[in-house]
Scaffold this motif. Structure first.
Motif, PDB file in Angstrom:
ATOM      1  N   UNK A 175       0.834  -1.205   0.000  1.00  0.00           N
ATOM      2  CA  UNK A 175       0.000   0.000   0.000  1.00  0.00           C
ATOM      3  C   UNK A 175       0.866   1.252   0.000  1.00  0.00           C
ATOM      4  N   UNK A 176       1.878   1.256   0.846  1.00  0.00           N
ATOM      5  CA  UNK A 176       2.774   2.412   0.920  1.00  0.00           C
ATOM      6  C   UNK A 176       3.555   2.575  -0.381  1.00  0.00           C
ATOM      7  N   UNK A 177       4.027   1.478  -0.936  1.00  0.00           N
ATOM      8  CA  UNK A 177       4.783   1.551  -2.181  1.00  0.00           C
ATOM      9  C   UNK A 177       3.904   2.059  -3.324  1.00  0.00           C
ATOM     10  N   UNK A 204       5.549   0.792  -7.364  1.00  0.00           N
ATOM     11  CA  UNK A 204       5.220  -0.522  -7.905  1.00  0.00           C
ATOM     12  C   UNK A 204       5.349  -0.496  -9.415  1.00  0.00           C
ATOM     13  N   UNK A 205       5.825  -1.568 -10.006  1.00  0.00           N
ATOM     14  CA  UNK A 205       6.064  -1.638 -11.446  1.00  0.00           C
ATOM     15  C   UNK A 205       4.763  -1.537 -12.238  1.00  0.00           C
TER      16      UNK A 205
END
Length: 110
Positions: A98-100, A106-107
């Motif tokens: 969620x944080x990423x 995220x890719x």
């Protein structure tokens, strides 16, 4: 009162049971309490030696993994994750993702 405090008695309070209650008398040389204390200390010393030997074995195993081309940081992380409760591990992974995602890391989002 000041006369009621006995620094040699267990808990600093005088006992009606006599000298056996005194710490110094129960750990005197040649008593079974002294032998028990000695045995406890010797066991703790042996455990410390074993702990040190295990630490050395762990270092050697990590060095072996590194020599064979494995990423030791990843191995340590996996060991840490395997110790966790599966629900806790899943929760932490969800929070991390969620944080990423919020940071655009995220890719899928690129």
């Amino acid at each position: 009162m000041a006369g009621d405090y006995d620094p040699y008695a267990i808990g600093g309070k005088p006992s009606d049971e006599g000298p056996r209650e005194r710490v110094g008398a129960s750990v005197g040389a040649g008593t079974s309490a002294a032998n028990e204390l000695r045995a406890i200390i010797e066991r703790m010393e042996r455990l410390a030696e074993e702990k040190s030997a295990i630490g050395d074995d762990e270092k050697a195993e990590m060095a072996n993994a590194k020599a064979r081309g494995f990423d030791t940081k990843a191995i340590r992380k996996i060991i840490k994750l395997r110790k966790q409760d599966p629900a806790q591990r899943s929760n932490e992974q969800t929070v991390l993702e969620t944080y990423m995602a919020a940071l655009g890391m995220l890719e899928d989002e690129q």
